[in-house]
Structure formats: C-alpha cells, structure tokens
Motif scaffolding. Structure first.
Motif, PDB file in Angstrom:
ATOM      1  N   ARG A 158      40.702  45.897  43.393  1.00 57.87           N
ATOM      2  CA  ARG A 158      39.900  45.308  42.593  1.00 57.87           C
ATOM      3  C   ARG A 158      38.421  45.653  42.973  1.00 57.87           C
ATOM      4  O   ARG A 158      38.070  45.683  44.108  1.00 57.87           O
ATOM      5  CB  ARG A 158      40.104  43.839  43.015  1.00 57.87           C
ATOM      6  N   SER A 160      34.404  45.726  43.035  1.00 66.36           N
ATOM      7  CA  SER A 160      32.894  44.975  43.121  1.00 66.36           C
ATOM      8  C   SER A 160      31.846  46.105  43.114  1.00 66.36           C
ATOM      9  O   SER A 160      31.965  47.322  43.263  1.00 66.36           O
ATOM     10  CB  SER A 160      32.998  44.513  44.788  1.00 66.36           C
ATOM     11  N   TRP A 192      32.574  44.339  31.482  1.00 66.71           N
ATOM     12  CA  TRP A 192      33.287  44.345  32.735  1.00 66.71           C
ATOM     13  C   TRP A 192      32.845  43.065  33.739  1.00 66.71           C
ATOM     14  O   TRP A 192      33.606  42.713  34.462  1.00 66.71           O
ATOM     15  CB  TRP A 192      32.311  45.705  33.838  1.00 66.71           C
ATOM     16  N   ILE A 196      35.176  41.376  36.326  1.00 68.25           N
ATOM     17  CA  ILE A 196      35.002  41.558  37.894  1.00 68.25           C
ATOM     18  C   ILE A 196      34.862  40.200  38.520  1.00 68.25           C
ATOM     19  O   ILE A 196      35.602  39.920  39.547  1.00 68.25           O
ATOM     20  CB  ILE A 196      33.645  42.288  38.221  1.00 68.25           C
ATOM     21  N   LYS A 199      38.245  39.039  39.143  1.00 68.00           N
ATOM     22  CA  LYS A 199      39.275  40.015  39.933  1.00 68.00           C
ATOM     23  C   LYS A 199      40.310  40.527  39.127  1.00 68.00           C
ATOM     24  O   LYS A 199      41.504  40.991  39.268  1.00 68.00           O
ATOM     25  CB  LYS A 199      39.649  38.999  41.216  1.00 68.00           C
TER      26      LYS A 199
END
Length: 231
Positions: A158, A160, A192, A196, A199
């Motif tokens: 995931r 970041s 996006w 994000i 997740k």
C-alpha cells in the motif's frame, strides 16, 4: 457489468514537452527518435503485447503530426482541444473510447529494460482489494531521474507519499472516482489521494531498469539502456 481485468490502455501523448527544449519546437515529444524509432512506438510495443481491446492515445500539442504517425497503428485518438486537460482530465475525456472497467494508463516518455510493465501489472492486479496499482522503480534503478522518489509502500504494497520509489508512469486504475472531480483539467493525483487514504492504491516494484526520457539527456541514457538490454 464492467470487466474485472483491464481491457483498454490510455497512453498520454498530449503534453508540450517543454523539458525537451528545442527538440519539441517542431515535433511532439512522443515523436522524438530513440534508438531509431519514435519514443511512443516503444510504449505501443509494450501495450500491444497484452492484447487490449482498445488503445487510446490523447493528443494536443502538434496533434496532426502524432495523429498522422498513429493512423496505421491500430489506436483510437482522444484529441484535447482547445485546452489540454492534464492526466486526470485527459483520462476522463477519453472514457467514451476506453469503456467501462479498470484501464491501464501509461506515459509515453519512458524506456523500460526488463519485464513488460503491462504484463507485470496484469498478473498482480486484484480488483477486490485495489482501486489502483502503480508500477514503481527503486531510485537506484531509475536512470536519468532528476530528484528523489515519489512514494513508499508498506509490507502489503500500500502506497504512501514520500520515499525512494519512483513512479514509473504505468498503472492500472479504476476510473469511477473521476466523475466526482469538478475541475476540467486536473492531475490523476486527485484520483490517487482518496485511494491512498482508503489504503486501496498499491505499488508493484519493477525488477529491471527504467529511464526518464522527458529531458534531452534521457535520450542517450535510454539508448544505452536499450543496447545493454539487447545483449
């Protein structure tokens, strides 16, 4: 019912190529020769390998030159006029051609040395847990990269913001969220960011090398990379 696996590819080719300076004065950046072929043809080879139902290329700057080159390439054209729409706006503008379901999107100013990035994404795509899957390159294997990385990823992949993973420009995205964005011209960052936060945006690490051909020095670097890859 929308397909679970991507059936369409969107290739971004509308930009002005300002980092290329004089090279794009009379030529759109995707037509700049790299290893004897227009830059966009390298991306088209990779895209055709996954046998998508449709490949869409967006155009704006010097559109007629690019369209003339592409007319025998088996692609659809999404021409952005009078204004250029950026990556997110361009993707939404092309949706009538791309169809429903997740899509591959790809920049047209990079060279890949290693596995086919589209094939890698297709094999790793899991729509049950992902809204997006981005192919990222560790900074040490990002040839011609100016500056640091873009992302980091946890143990599950995931994403970041911030870190040593460079966004390689090829991804799979669900496009539903585009309809809630009010701007006409906007970056895919606006798509996006909610992914994000929830997740559901993932990174897949590329095992080979990637070269940024968005600036003049990148041409020589890309040709050297391709020559080494052919050995």
């Amino acid at each position: 019912m929308a397909a679970l696996s991507p059936e369409a590819v969107m290739i971004y080719a509308a930009g002005f190529g300002t980092r290329m300076k004089a090279l794009t004065r009379n030529l759109p950046k995707p037509m700049i020769p790299v290893a004897g072929r227009p830059l966009i043809d390298h991306t088209l080879d990779l895209a055709h390998a996954v046998q998508p139902a449709r490949i869409v290329v967006n155009t704006h700057y010097k559109a007629e030159i690019l369209q003339e080159h592409l007319k025998s390439q088996g692609v659809l054209i999404s021409n952005e006029q009078p204004e250029i729409l950026d990556t997110g706006g361009g993707l939404r503008h092309a949706l009538p051609l791309l169809g429903d379901g997740p899509v591959y999107t790809s920049n047209s100013d990079a060279i890949w040395a290693g596995p086919n990035p589209f094939e890698m994404l297709r094999a790793a795509w899991d729509p049950a847990q992902m809204d997006g899957l981005m192919l990222c390159v560790p900074l040490a294997r990002a040839v011609g990269r100016k500056g640091g990385g873009d992302f980091s990823a946890d143990a599950a992949g995931r994403i970041s913001w911030g870190g040593d993973l460079v966004w390689g420009g090829v991804q799979i995205l669900k496009t539903d969220g585009l309809q809630s964005i009010n701007e006409a011209a906007f970056s895919t960052r606006l798509l996006w960011n909610p992914m994000i936060e929830e997740k559901r945006l993932y990174a897949l690490e590329y095992p080979g090398h990637w070269c940024d051909v968005g600036h003049p020095e990148g041409i020589t670097l890309a040709e050297q990379l391709l020559a080494h890859d052919d050995v």
